[in-house]
Design an enzyme around this catalytic site. Structure first.
Site, mmCIF file in Angstrom:
data_model
loop_
_atom_site.group_PDB
_atom_site.id
_atom_site.type_symbol
_atom_site.label_atom_id
_atom_site.label_comp_id
_atom_site.label_asym_id
_atom_site.label_seq_id
_atom_site.Cartn_x
_atom_site.Cartn_y
_atom_site.Cartn_z
ATOM 1 C CB SER A 17 7.075 31.801 28.547
ATOM 2 O OG SER A 17 7.725 31.667 29.786
ATOM 3 C CE LYS A 64 16.398 32.902 34.623
ATOM 4 N NZ LYS A 64 15.628 32.576 35.839
ATOM 5 N N GLY A 123 21.912 25.038 43.856
ATOM 6 C CA GLY A 123 22.281 25.651 42.592
ATOM 7 C C GLY A 123 22.914 27.014 42.784
ATOM 8 N N GLY A 125 23.320 29.271 39.822
ATOM 9 C CA GLY A 125 23.132 30.004 38.581
ATOM 10 C C GLY A 125 22.336 31.281 38.773
ATOM 11 C CB ALA A 127 17.133 30.563 39.021
#
Length: 244
Positions: A17, A64, A123, A125, A127
């Protein structure tokens, strides 16, 4: 006017990023800066967010969802997903957004025909929440996979193997950090020997470009896709939010 931006998460050694935005600001002759803000504990979130130094933040693993109580409001995208990956600070108000959700949805639609396909989402989480929101929009049937089963919707990796679910779920989406640099040999615990050329593997990890998860797919003749396009698109969506 010069603005500062930053990426909140831990660890951040894998992140592209900072370089992405540095290149963007240089190319567009903008006086802004972008920092990696490694945050080792949730206790550090409040002073970072409320310091007033930054115009905006990107948020990655594992914060997040943890950032949400520190925000003043949530955009509809963040409300829908239940996770935040972009924060804007303006007029002393912190607003949370989710650009992972539209970015994943757009890249998935571009990559494959989403009709008549079933997905395993690896997953649970932040995301993962963006991914399943997109899958719901696209009316794709899915099951969540985690290390431990939870309720009717979340099954274990052991169950995927025991029930031979790869025979009927042909889209597999990795939303976990497994395989991310520097731990590139890691991969979700799937029965990779059951993969076929009819499978599609999408890894949200983008560093390395070819994860062990995707390598298993290629070896079986499956079609594979990493997270770089999604990263670029969600970053551009973030910039559109910050500059307003």
């Amino acid at each position: 006017m010069s603005w500062q931006f930053g990426l909140i998460g831990y660890p951040l050694g894998h992140s592209f990023s900072k370089q992405y935005f540095a290149n963007k600001f240089s190319k567009e002759h903008l006086p802004h800066s972008y920092q990696l803000l490694e945050t080792k504990s949730e206790a550090a979130l409040a002073p970072l967010l409320t310091g007033g130094q930054y115009r905006g933040f990107n948020v990655t693993i594992p914060y997040k969802q943890a950032v949400i109580p520190h925000l003043h409001r949530l955009d509809k995208s963040a409300q829908l997903v239940g996770a935040v990956n972009v924060i804007k600070y303006k007029n002393q108000v912190l607003t949370g957004y989710n650009t992972d959700y539209p970015a994943f949805k757009a890249t998935l639609k571009k990559w494959l025909d989403t009709t008549a396909i079933r997905a395993l989402v690896l997953g649970t989480g932040g995301a993962s929440k963006a991914v399943i929101t997109a899958l719901n929009d696209l009316k794709i049937d899915y099951r969540l996979v985690s290390r431990q089963a939870s309720g009717a919707q979340v099954i274990s990796y052991e169950a995927v193997a025991a029930q031979h679910l790869l025979a009927t779920y042909h889209l597999i989406i990795n939303t976990t950090p497994l395989g991310m640099a520097p731990n590139t040999r890691q991969a979700p615990a799937l029965p990779y020997q059951e993969l076929t050329p009819q499978h599609y593997l999408y890894d949200l990890v983008y560093n390395p470009a070819q994860t062990t998860f995707l390598t298993h797919g290629k070896q079986a003749g499956a079609t594979t896709h990493n997270g770089l396009d999604m990263l670029h698109l969600q970053a551009e969506l973030a910039w559109n939010i910050w500059k307003q």
